[in-house]
Design a protein around this motif. Structure first.
Motif, PDB file in Angstrom:
ATOM      1  N   ASN A   1       0.836  -1.216   0.000  1.00  0.00           N
ATOM      2  CA  ASN A   1       0.000   0.000   0.000  1.00  0.00           C
ATOM      3  C   ASN A   1       0.863   1.256   0.000  1.00  0.00           C
ATOM      4  O   ASN A   1       0.619   2.214   0.737  1.00  0.00           O
TER       5      ASN A   1
ATOM      6  N   THR B   1       2.358   0.574   4.424  1.00  0.00           N
ATOM      7  CA  THR B   1       1.711  -0.021   5.592  1.00  0.00           C
ATOM      8  C   THR B   1       2.674  -0.066   6.769  1.00  0.00           C
ATOM      9  O   THR B   1       2.278   0.190   7.916  1.00  0.00           O
TER      10      THR B   1
ATOM     11  N   ARG C   1       2.874   3.412   8.246  1.00  0.00           N
ATOM     12  CA  ARG C   1       1.645   3.763   8.953  1.00  0.00           C
ATOM     13  C   ARG C   1       1.573   3.043  10.296  1.00  0.00           C
ATOM     14  O   ARG C   1       1.091   3.601  11.281  1.00  0.00           O
ATOM     15  N   THR C   2       2.040   1.787  10.337  1.00  0.00           N
ATOM     16  CA  THR C   2       2.110   1.068  11.607  1.00  0.00           C
ATOM     17  C   THR C   2       3.092   1.742  12.548  1.00  0.00           C
ATOM     18  O   THR C   2       2.816   1.933  13.743  1.00  0.00           O
TER      19      THR C   2
END
Length: 253
Positions: free
Chosen positions: A159, A177, A180-181
């Motif tokens: 992503n 991803t 973002r984590t």
């Protein structure tokens, strides 16, 4: 005052109060230690592109074209290559920078979506093509770079999204991803749940101070939990008993 008993009570209730946040600190800290920041920032997916220097002769002729096109005064000029073509990034004070094509002298900023997509695909290491493109006009926890900007999404299994600044044509941010984590855990770690960047929040200061009290009270409790105080009491009792026996023996003599 029995400090061990007081510390036990304070330790128990504060530890219960701070348990969730302490877990967040340890989990996020472990995550930060496991994943290199270069991978979080998707730097391993930046394509290796050859350096394309701009000759001074071409730059001088190009800047004359830029001046002839009616460009205003500038206090800074950056010469570089964009998509294989020489360009000049011109700035003045706090005003938005302007990007000029040195070949024609015309202003090309803010760059259109098609150019932003081409820049992102050229920067992105892989065979994937851009899947979606959208314009960004406001900063968010995911992107806090120059505005306006173009967001170009790739369906690469991570992503991944590249943000291209419309005024400069540079890739200002790379998100995935994993990033973002990381950002979510960072917000829990510093307790800034809105903007994910302020690590001087009163909430964090209070939580850290309370956690420090938990640690200090635990240290105070440590000897009693090891049985040190009980051992001292038993030793004192034995010493007193031996003293009493000695006095009794002396009296009998």
């Amino acid at each position: 005052m029995n400090w061990a008993r007081v510390s036990a009570k304070v330790h128990k209730w504060l530890a219960l109060l701070m348990a969730v946040q302490i877990i967040f600190w340890f989990v996020s800290g472990l995550f930060f230690a496991v994943f290199p920041i270069e991978r979080v920032r998707s730097e391993h997916r930046i394509a290796e592109l050859p350096v394309e220097p701009v000759s001074l002769g071409a730059a001088a002729a190009g800047l004359e074209r830029v001046a002839a096109s009616g460009a205003g005064a500038a206090d800074r000029i950056e010469l570089r290559s964009l998509m294989g073509e020489p360009v000049a990034l011109v700035g003045s004070g706090e005003a938005r920078s302007r990007l000029y094509d040195l070949g024609s002298g015309r202003q090309i900023s803010p760059i259109p979506a098609a150019m932003a997509v081409a820049i992102a695909e050229r920067d992105h290491d892989g065979e994937e093509k851009a899947a979606r493109v959208s314009q960004i006009t406001e900063n968010s926890p995911e992107y806090r770079g120059p505005l306006p900007a173009w967001r170009i999404d790739f369906d690469d299994g991570a992503n991944r999204a590249l943000y291209v600044a419309a005024d400069t044509g540079t890739v200002a941010a790379r998100r995935s991803t994993l990033w973002r984590t990381f950002d979510f855990l960072w917000s829990l770690h510093i307790m800034d749940f809105k903007n994910h960047e302020d690590f001087n929040t009163p909430l964090l200061i209070i939580a850290t101070a309370l956690s420090l009290i938990v640690i200090v009270t635990g240290i105070i409790m440590f000897p009693s939990r090891l049985g040190y105080h009980g051992w001292r009491r038993r030793r004192k009792a034995r010493r007193e008993a031996r003293g009493a026996e000695a006095k009794t023996a002396e009296a009998g003599a």
